[in-house]
Structure formats: C-alpha cells, structure tokens
Scaffold this active site. Structure first.
Site, mmCIF file in Angstrom:
data_model
loop_
_atom_site.group_PDB
_atom_site.id
_atom_site.type_symbol
_atom_site.label_atom_id
_atom_site.label_comp_id
_atom_site.label_asym_id
_atom_site.label_seq_id
_atom_site.Cartn_x
_atom_site.Cartn_y
_atom_site.Cartn_z
ATOM 1 N N HIS A 123 1.739 142.867 33.504
ATOM 2 C CA HIS A 123 1.271 142.578 34.848
ATOM 3 C C HIS A 123 2.543 142.834 35.733
ATOM 4 O O HIS A 123 3.620 142.597 35.309
ATOM 5 C CB HIS A 123 0.837 141.019 34.864
ATOM 6 C CG HIS A 123 0.034 140.878 36.352
ATOM 7 N ND1 HIS A 123 0.941 140.653 37.519
ATOM 8 C CD2 HIS A 123 -1.123 140.594 36.568
ATOM 9 C CE1 HIS A 123 -0.096 140.335 38.308
ATOM 10 N NE2 HIS A 123 -1.313 140.424 37.735
ATOM 11 N N ASP A 200 5.113 135.356 29.447
ATOM 12 C CA ASP A 200 4.218 134.988 30.380
ATOM 13 C C ASP A 200 2.682 134.664 30.019
ATOM 14 O O ASP A 200 2.092 135.372 29.122
ATOM 15 C CB ASP A 200 4.031 136.470 31.137
ATOM 16 C CG ASP A 200 2.808 136.559 32.194
ATOM 17 O OD1 ASP A 200 2.007 135.657 32.031
ATOM 18 O OD2 ASP A 200 2.733 137.636 32.859
ATOM 19 N N GLN A 203 -2.604 134.421 31.102
ATOM 20 C CA GLN A 203 -3.776 134.766 30.356
ATOM 21 C C GLN A 203 -3.850 133.724 29.136
ATOM 22 O O GLN A 203 -5.051 133.544 28.484
ATOM 23 C CB GLN A 203 -4.313 136.140 30.119
ATOM 24 C CG GLN A 203 -4.183 137.002 31.408
ATOM 25 C CD GLN A 203 -5.204 136.586 32.196
ATOM 26 O OE1 GLN A 203 -6.291 135.976 31.690
ATOM 27 N NE2 GLN A 203 -5.297 136.886 33.687
ATOM 28 N N LYS A 226 -6.015 129.984 36.749
ATOM 29 C CA LYS A 226 -6.632 130.658 35.670
ATOM 30 C C LYS A 226 -7.085 129.771 34.704
ATOM 31 O O LYS A 226 -7.659 129.954 33.703
ATOM 32 C CB LYS A 226 -5.795 131.684 35.091
ATOM 33 C CG LYS A 226 -5.445 132.913 36.039
ATOM 34 C CD LYS A 226 -4.565 133.912 35.700
ATOM 35 C CE LYS A 226 -4.120 134.822 36.579
ATOM 36 N NZ LYS A 226 -4.925 135.789 37.206
ATOM 37 N N CYS A 363 -3.354 145.359 38.202
ATOM 38 C CA CYS A 363 -1.942 144.992 38.484
ATOM 39 C C CYS A 363 -1.094 145.536 37.333
ATOM 40 O O CYS A 363 -0.310 144.685 36.910
ATOM 41 C CB CYS A 363 -1.668 143.537 38.850
ATOM 42 S SG CYS A 363 -2.399 142.987 40.444
HETATM 43 N N1 PMP Z 1 0.809 137.716 34.318
HETATM 44 C C1 PMP Z 1 -0.607 138.044 33.912
HETATM 45 C C2 PMP Z 1 -0.670 138.382 32.569
HETATM 46 C C3 PMP Z 1 -1.635 137.794 34.750
HETATM 47 O O1 PMP Z 1 -3.033 138.056 34.389
HETATM 48 C C4 PMP Z 1 -1.362 137.361 36.116
HETATM 49 C C5 PMP Z 1 -2.637 137.238 37.077
HETATM 50 N N2 PMP Z 1 -3.653 138.249 37.184
HETATM 51 C C6 PMP Z 1 -0.040 136.972 36.519
HETATM 52 C C7 PMP Z 1 0.901 137.002 35.648
HETATM 53 C C8 PMP Z 1 0.286 136.680 37.849
HETATM 54 O O2 PMP Z 1 -0.359 135.405 38.124
HETATM 55 P P1 PMP Z 1 -0.538 134.817 39.884
HETATM 56 O O3 PMP Z 1 -0.918 135.938 40.550
HETATM 57 O O4 PMP Z 1 -1.555 133.723 39.660
HETATM 58 O O5 PMP Z 1 0.766 134.356 39.951
#
Ligand code: PMP
Length: 405
Positions: A123, A200, A203, A226, A363
């Site tokens: 991401h 990270d 998910q 999430k 993203c």
């Molecule tokens: N890493 C991953 C794999 C994600 O799916 C996301 C959110 N889509 C993020 C990081 C970033 O999370 P946040 O926008 O809640 O900070």
C-alpha cells in the site's frame, strides 16, 4: 461456526437500504462497520469517565487513565506482546509506519548507501514513508517482485536479502489482492540477514490472530477502523529494545520526563512516543473492538470469510472474460477485472444495485503498474457478511457485465 445472521444485529448500519434495496456492504478492506459494543463503549466513555489522562489528581482523571491503560493491556494481550509498554497508540496504520520511518531516520541507524527492502504488494502507506526515509538518509529502496498469481517471489526475496538491507517492511495481507504473505518465514530470513522488520498488519488485524513474539518482527502496525473500531485509532507495536534505541518523532506533553530551556529528557515507553493528549476514547473503543472480535473468535471469522470468498469466486467465474488477481488462498478480499468493462463503470452500476465494493488502484499504484492495469474491482469481506451478500454480488456483477459488455 459463526452465525453471521445473528451477528448482523450487532451492526445497526447494516439495515440501511440503498436505492430501495438492502445494503450489501463488501468494502470492508477500506473500513469495517462498528458493532454496538464499540458504539456503547464510546458513549459510556463520554457519559461516565471523560477527562484528560495521566496528569490529573481527580476522580474522573483516574477513571479515564485506568480505562486507557486497561485498553493498552487488552491490545498487548491480543498481540501477545511481552509488555503493554511495547504498545503505542497511534491514529492508524499510516501513522505507525510514519512514526517508525521518521524515528529511524533520526536514529542514525540508516545512512548513505544502506538498503531498505519492501515488496511490490505494498500500500502507498508502506512505500512513501520509506521513500522519504531514503531521501533523507541517502539509503535506497529495493523491491521484492511478485509472481503472476500475486504471491511474492520468495527466491528473489532471498537473493535481495544478500544485499543486507537495514530494514525490511511488507504487508501480512495485501489489501489489493488478498495475498497472505508467509510473515513468520519472511521475518526469520530478514532477521538472519541482520535487518529490522516491520509488518504492515492493516489487513491482517480483522482476519488473523496476531502473535508478535511468534512472528519475531521488530514492529507491527495496524489501524483500528479496519477491525471494527473507530477511525483515528491504531497501534504500533515495537520490540522494547528497538523502541528504546530510537528517538521520539514528536515532541510535546506526556512524552517528557523533565523539560528545561537547556535540555529535555524523554519519558519511558510507551509515553515517549505519545506526545500530546491521545485519542483516549479511541484507545478504549479499539480495545472494545478487539474484545468483540475475540468473543466471536478469529479462527471462526477466517473460516467463515474463506467460505464466502470461495463461493464468490465460484459464482463470478461463470462470467466471460473475468480474471481474478491474487492466489487462491487469499484472505479478506477478492479482486477481479472483466475484459472490456471499466472497473469504475462496474462499481457505479453495483452501487445502483445496493452493492458497495471498491474500484481503482486501492492505493497500490506500483502493483497495478506491475500487472499493466489501472485498477480492479474488489469485494472485501467481514464477519457479518453472508451467502446472501455473495449471491447479491454475483447477480449484480453478472447483470452489470451484460449491460457494460
Ligand atoms: N496498509 C494496508 C495493507 C492497508 O490496506 C491500509 C488501508 N487501506 C493501510 C496500510 C493504511 O491504513 P490507514 O489508511 O488506516 O492508515
């Protein structure tokens, strides 16, 4: 076995109708809906204990402090951390990764010519902070490639580790493709090569049990929203020895021991990394969300969601020209494209039929570029989704494909 039909009663928003049809919410990888247990914890906090924490000598300040620190304890237990001192409350996964990257930049542990290794599946929030670190330290970024099925190329990874990166950062589950990375094995290899490791877990948090000691990484970050908690909440877990070795990234109240105009000494963990008044209600409701998830059971959640993903893949595979991204043993998300159909048009038609999915690059622009596409359509699942949701998705995509084809 999980009884999704009765769990749905815990989520008032799920009875919403969209264009006169029942809402089919399949955008859970973007954010999950919140159960009454979380909404009630929020309301209870503001009705009964709202106060600033740690500093106050009065009754409410004590209650709020106890609530916030009990929440930290709940998170530590959930992650199987050695101590609650290793749990830093953040505003989300992005915040936790930035905290790590900025503190590492300032630490002097990474310098010119050093390497930072991330993966094609990341991401943007696990790419950009490392690019910024590289700009400031003179280090350079290396990328683990992925196979055509959306799994990481483990042979290439082993070879890249020969360059002895100072830091390796990768996601546990890809938000774009649902790929589940072998975090324990990848972490062990990175540690053997002498790297610091950040996972990270944005998910992973809603779908998998997380045991930071079993993983063996140095950092793990996730977002509360999430995993059924409010937005603006999150956790960075870090190994005590590493957190003690790096400087704080923000200055202010709470994070100090003593301030004079000449010199400031920093507070102990975890407060060293929590400058200013934290999101007190956020920490408490995040703990309520983890309690909720644990009362349902993460094994049962994973099993339930896997069945739904498989039946969605089976149903959708009848559509001419459909391609799925990510390996068959995906978790959380099912990403696909239909030949001749733009994902944006598909998402718009699905919305008209009451089905909420996400379309676009998720993203993950470098990952989309790797596959020569601008985006996919992604259905992503939570504990409250049902076979009825899957049937509605499949029927809506089939209809839309005919209309757009
Ligand atoms: N890493 C991953 C794999 C994600 O799916 C996301 C959110 N889509 C993020 C990081 C970033 O999370 P946040 O926008 O809640 O900070």
């Amino acid at each position: 076995m999980l009884d999704a039909a009765s769990l749905r009663r815990d989520f008032p928003i799920l009875s919403t109708t969209v264009n006169g049809r029942p809402l089919v919410y399949l955008d859970n990888a973007a954010t999950t809906q919140k159960p009454l247990a979380v909404l009630d914890a929020s309301r209870r906090y503001y009705e009964e204990t709202n106060s600033n924490i740690h500093r106050g000598a009065h009754f409410l300040a004590r209650l709020a402090t106890e609530g916030f620190e009990a929440a930290r304890h709940t998170v530590a237990t959930h992650l199987h951390a050695e101590s609650p001192d290793e749990v830093i409350f953040t505003s989300g996964c992005t915040d936790g990764i930035n905290l790590t990257a900025i503190s590492l930049t300032r630490s002097g542990l990474i310098g010119p010519g050093d390497k930072v290794l991330i993966s094609t599946l990341e991401h943007h929030s696990n790419i950009v902070p490392w690019q910024m670190l590289c700009e400031q330290t003179g280090a350079s970024l290396l990328i683990i490639p992925c196979h055509e099925d959306g799994s990481l190329d483990q042979d290439a990874y082993a070879k890249l580790l020969e360059q002895q990166p100072k830091l390796v950062a990768f996601n546990w589950i890809s938000n774009a493709f649902g790929t589940v990375n072998p975090v324990v094995d990848m972490t062990a290899k990175a540690k053997a090569a002498g790297a610091l490791v950040l996972i990270d877990a944005a998910q992973a948090a809603p779908h998998l049990k997380m045991d930071v000691q079993a993983i063996g990484s140095d950092f793990l970050a996730f977002s509360g929203h999430k995993v059924y908690a409010p937005t603006g909440t999150g956790v960075l877990w870090g190994k005590r020895s590493v957190l003690e070795a790096i400087p704080p990234y923000r200055g202010g109240g709470e994070m100090i021991k003593e301030v004079t105009f000449e010199k400031t000494t920093y507070n102990d963990l975890p407060f060293k990394f929590e400058a200013g008044t934290p999101n007190i209600e956020g920490g408490i409701t995040l703990a309520a969300a983890l309690d909720y998830v644990n009362s349902v059971g993460l094994d049962a959640i994973r099993e339930h969601e896997t069945k739904l993903i498989q039946s969605a893949a089976t149903g959708l595979s009848e559509i001419d020209g459909i391609r799925f991204y990510g390996p068959d043993d995906r978790a959380g998300a099912l990403s696909f494209a239909i030949k001749g159909v733009h994902h944006y048009d598909l998402g718009t038609l699905l919305d008209q039929m009451g089905v909420a999915v996400r379309t676009g690059h998720h993203c993950c622009q470098p990952l989309m570029a790797r596959f020569g596409i601008t985006g996919t359509t992604r259905a992503s699942f939570a504990l409250y989704n049902t076979e009825e949701d899957v049937a509605a998705l499949v029927s809506a995509v089939k209809k839309a494909a005919v209309m757009l084809g």
